[in-house]
Design a protein around this motif. Structure first.
Motif, short mmCIF file in Angstrom:
data_model
loop_
_atom_site.label_atom_id
_atom_site.label_comp_id
_atom_site.label_asym_id
_atom_site.label_seq_id
_atom_site.Cartn_x
_atom_site.Cartn_y
_atom_site.Cartn_z
N GLU A 6 0.83 -1.21 0.00
CA GLU A 6 0.00 0.00 0.00
C GLU A 6 0.87 1.26 0.00
O GLU A 6 0.64 2.19 -0.78
N ILE A 7 1.88 1.28 0.87
CA ILE A 7 2.79 2.44 0.92
C ILE A 7 3.54 2.57 -0.42
O ILE A 7 3.68 3.67 -0.97
N HIS A 8 4.00 1.44 -0.95
CA HIS A 8 4.71 1.43 -2.23
C HIS A 8 3.83 2.04 -3.32
O HIS A 8 4.27 2.91 -4.08
N ALA A 9 2.56 1.60 -3.37
CA ALA A 9 1.63 2.10 -4.38
C ALA A 9 1.37 3.60 -4.21
O ALA A 9 1.26 4.33 -5.20
N GLN A 10 1.27 4.05 -2.96
CA GLN A 10 1.03 5.47 -2.72
C GLN A 10 2.22 6.32 -3.14
O GLN A 10 2.05 7.41 -3.69
N ILE A 11 3.43 5.83 -2.89
CA ILE A 11 4.63 6.58 -3.29
C ILE A 11 4.69 6.67 -4.82
O ILE A 11 4.90 7.75 -5.38
N THR A 12 4.50 5.53 -5.49
CA THR A 12 4.57 5.56 -6.96
C THR A 12 3.45 6.43 -7.53
O THR A 12 3.67 7.16 -8.50
N GLY A 13 2.28 6.39 -6.92
CA GLY A 13 1.18 7.24 -7.37
C GLY A 13 1.47 8.71 -7.19
O GLY A 13 1.17 9.54 -8.06
N GLY A 35 5.10 18.32 -1.51
CA GLY A 35 6.49 18.40 -1.07
C GLY A 35 6.74 17.46 0.09
O GLY A 35 6.23 16.34 0.13
N ALA A 36 7.51 17.92 1.08
CA ALA A 36 7.88 17.10 2.24
C ALA A 36 6.68 16.70 3.08
O ALA A 36 6.75 15.74 3.84
N ASN A 37 5.56 17.42 2.93
CA ASN A 37 4.36 17.11 3.71
C ASN A 37 3.46 16.06 3.08
O ASN A 37 2.45 15.68 3.67
N THR A 38 3.80 15.59 1.88
CA THR A 38 3.02 14.53 1.25
C THR A 38 3.03 13.33 2.19
O THR A 38 4.09 12.90 2.64
N THR A 39 1.85 12.79 2.50
CA THR A 39 1.74 11.71 3.49
C THR A 39 1.18 10.44 2.85
O THR A 39 0.21 10.48 2.11
N CYS A 40 1.83 9.33 3.18
CA CYS A 40 1.34 8.01 2.78
C CYS A 40 0.88 7.31 4.06
O CYS A 40 1.57 7.35 5.07
#
Length: 79
Positions: A6-13, A35-40
């Protein structure tokens, strides 16, 4: 889907519109929508791009794809 997936998919998305290669940590953070505040988030795990960026090393750059960024972050985070 596992927390790792799930985290992997959110980062790639989050990086789907980024222009690769990305050569510096600053450019990588700038590529995330907030930016730095993007949260997964997945399950009990929540990580910001800024926190994840601390797991990266200068030798990791340049990144050639969003998948490569996500692979390194989830591996180093121990997910």
């Amino acid at each position: 889907m596992s927390v790792r997936d799930e985290i992997h998919a959110q980062i790639t998305g989050a990086l789907k519109n980024a222009k690769f290669p990305i050569n510096t940590p600053e450019k990588l953070l700038a590529a995330f929508p907030d930016g730095a505040n993007t949260t997964c988030k997945a399950g009990d795990i929540e990580v910001t791009a800024g926190e994840a960026g601390k797991l990266l090393k200068a030798s990791d750059f340049p990144f050639k794809s969003a998948k490569q960024v996500a692979d390194v972050i989830v591996q180093r985070a121990g997910l």
